[in-house]
Design a protein around this motif. Sequence first.
Motif, mmCIF file in Angstrom:
data_model
loop_
_atom_site.group_PDB
_atom_site.id
_atom_site.type_symbol
_atom_site.label_atom_id
_atom_site.label_comp_id
_atom_site.label_asym_id
_atom_site.label_seq_id
_atom_site.Cartn_x
_atom_site.Cartn_y
_atom_site.Cartn_z
ATOM 1 N N GLU A 74 19.518 -0.472 -6.453
ATOM 2 C CA GLU A 74 19.246 1.211 -5.736
ATOM 3 C C GLU A 74 19.397 1.588 -7.116
ATOM 4 O OE1 GLU A 74 22.865 3.087 -3.997
ATOM 5 O OE2 GLU A 74 20.996 3.666 -2.533
ATOM 6 N N ASP A 75 18.103 2.686 -7.069
ATOM 7 C CA ASP A 75 18.242 3.682 -7.506
ATOM 8 C C ASP A 75 17.733 4.659 -6.960
ATOM 9 O OD1 ASP A 75 16.749 5.576 -9.704
ATOM 10 O OD2 ASP A 75 17.086 3.935 -11.371
ATOM 11 N N LYS A 76 18.857 5.672 -6.856
ATOM 12 C CA LYS A 76 18.496 6.402 -5.944
ATOM 13 C C LYS A 76 17.610 7.833 -5.594
ATOM 14 C CE LYS A 76 21.171 10.000 -8.396
ATOM 15 N NZ LYS A 76 22.899 10.585 -8.096
ATOM 16 N N ASN A 77 17.134 7.179 -7.397
ATOM 17 C CA ASN A 77 15.632 8.647 -7.765
ATOM 18 C C ASN A 77 14.079 7.927 -7.219
ATOM 19 O OD1 ASN A 77 16.903 10.269 -8.798
ATOM 20 N ND2 ASN A 77 16.879 9.519 -10.741
ATOM 21 N N LEU A 78 14.143 6.781 -6.771
ATOM 22 C CA LEU A 78 13.346 5.696 -6.099
ATOM 23 C C LEU A 78 13.063 4.968 -5.278
ATOM 24 C CD1 LEU A 78 11.734 4.287 -10.012
ATOM 25 C CD2 LEU A 78 11.418 5.894 -9.416
ATOM 26 N N PHE A 79 14.396 3.488 -5.283
ATOM 27 C CA PHE A 79 14.299 2.930 -4.264
ATOM 28 C C PHE A 79 15.409 2.263 -4.276
ATOM 29 C CE2 PHE A 79 12.513 -0.375 -7.385
ATOM 30 C CZ PHE A 79 13.243 -1.214 -7.272
ATOM 31 N N SER A 80 15.609 1.841 -3.035
ATOM 32 C CA SER A 80 16.787 0.459 -3.254
ATOM 33 C C SER A 80 17.097 -0.497 -2.024
ATOM 34 C CB SER A 80 18.032 1.411 -2.351
ATOM 35 O OG SER A 80 17.739 1.378 -0.639
ATOM 36 N N GLU A 205 11.362 -13.248 -0.746
ATOM 37 C CA GLU A 205 10.553 -11.678 -1.149
ATOM 38 C C GLU A 205 10.742 -10.404 -0.109
ATOM 39 O OE1 GLU A 205 5.768 -11.530 0.171
ATOM 40 O OE2 GLU A 205 6.526 -12.725 -1.510
ATOM 41 N N ASP A 206 10.140 -11.668 1.628
ATOM 42 C CA ASP A 206 10.487 -10.508 2.688
ATOM 43 C C ASP A 206 11.630 -10.155 2.946
ATOM 44 O OD1 ASP A 206 9.556 -10.114 5.647
ATOM 45 O OD2 ASP A 206 11.155 -11.603 6.134
ATOM 46 N N LEU A 207 12.865 -10.488 2.401
ATOM 47 C CA LEU A 207 14.373 -9.847 2.584
ATOM 48 C C LEU A 207 14.011 -8.573 1.564
ATOM 49 C CD1 LEU A 207 16.491 -13.154 1.678
ATOM 50 C CD2 LEU A 207 16.417 -11.409 4.042
ATOM 51 N N ILE A 208 13.589 -8.912 0.434
ATOM 52 C CA ILE A 208 13.863 -7.468 -0.478
ATOM 53 C C ILE A 208 12.810 -7.089 0.462
ATOM 54 C CG2 ILE A 208 12.985 -7.071 -2.394
ATOM 55 C CD1 ILE A 208 13.317 -9.697 -3.697
ATOM 56 N N PHE A 209 11.437 -6.977 1.127
ATOM 57 C CA PHE A 209 10.536 -6.242 1.367
ATOM 58 C C PHE A 209 11.275 -5.172 2.679
ATOM 59 C CE2 PHE A 209 6.365 -8.464 -0.629
ATOM 60 C CZ PHE A 209 7.090 -7.191 -1.516
ATOM 61 N N ARG A 210 11.897 -6.507 3.305
ATOM 62 C CA ARG A 210 12.143 -5.352 4.159
ATOM 63 C C ARG A 210 13.253 -4.544 4.754
ATOM 64 N NH1 ARG A 210 15.167 -9.312 7.754
ATOM 65 N NH2 ARG A 210 14.452 -11.138 6.803
ATOM 66 N N ASN A 211 13.575 -4.620 3.091
ATOM 67 C CA ASN A 211 14.704 -3.747 2.892
ATOM 68 C C ASN A 211 14.653 -2.285 2.251
ATOM 69 O OD1 ASN A 211 17.863 -4.906 4.231
ATOM 70 N ND2 ASN A 211 17.095 -7.004 3.617
ATOM 71 N N LEU A 212 13.870 -3.366 1.697
ATOM 72 C CA LEU A 212 12.869 -2.170 0.768
ATOM 73 C C LEU A 212 12.792 -0.056 1.111
ATOM 74 C CD1 LEU A 212 12.003 -1.202 -2.057
ATOM 75 C CD2 LEU A 212 9.866 -1.749 -0.665
ATOM 76 N N GLU A 213 13.661 0.777 0.881
ATOM 77 C CA GLU A 213 13.307 1.943 1.342
ATOM 78 C C GLU A 213 12.808 2.825 -0.222
ATOM 79 O OE1 GLU A 213 17.178 3.360 2.841
ATOM 80 O OE2 GLU A 213 16.926 1.528 4.148
ATOM 81 N N ILE A 214 11.963 3.322 0.047
ATOM 82 C CA ILE A 214 11.232 4.561 -0.896
ATOM 83 C C ILE A 214 12.326 5.584 -1.275
ATOM 84 C CG2 ILE A 214 9.585 5.794 -2.277
ATOM 85 C CD1 ILE A 214 9.647 2.467 -1.862
#
Length: 216
Positions: A74-80, A205-214
């Motif tokens: 998590e980088d709160k200014n960019l994404f988690s 990869e799918d796990l990282i993308f499904r959990n990606l929040e900007i």
Amino acid sequence: MNIQFIKLISVVTLLISVTACNSESQQKATSDNRVITEDKTVVIDSKSSQKPPSKTATILVEGEKNSIDLKLYEDKNLFSTYFPPEDFVVATETSAQQKEVKFIVNFGGVKNEDAYLKIVFPEQLQNIEAVKNFINGENGLIASNKWKIVNRNNKLTYPWVKEKIAFSKGKDIVGDIYIGAEKGKVFYVITHLPIEYVDGFSAREDLIFRNLEIGG
């Protein structure tokens, strides 16, 4: 008296040499405006995070279901997002031009720099068209890396994806470029890997993308 004088001169010369070396090192560090860090389980700026630091998920690899542990990045200014720390080393690079977070494959404790998922937030590119031009231009990302476009896809596999470009390099390397935008931020993602990694990599990869929040 002469011996003492010679010793004094030697000490002064040594001090001058050390000072000069330190000054040179400081100048070199100052002139390089990039900050690079690497850690298997790095979490940035998450003191106030409401997300759990870890969780488990199930992935399907070669027809078999496997439970896998995930770690919060998590980088709160960019994404988690969440990623499997046993399978990836995280490297971040920050400069005036961009912020880059790279998940490098570390399957079985063997790091492979040719297999990675990289998320890039370019500071100089303010909209989707600018990102597309940067990627597709005559001297752009694809051309400079000598990647061959396999196909383009505008299907929204994930909510932030605006375009997906599949590429290859020779017979051994395959990958995708995802052009994304969400919450006023534009970015792109590159996956790059030897073809034999595809099955194991795709599920992760799918796990990282499904959990990606900007971030906001």
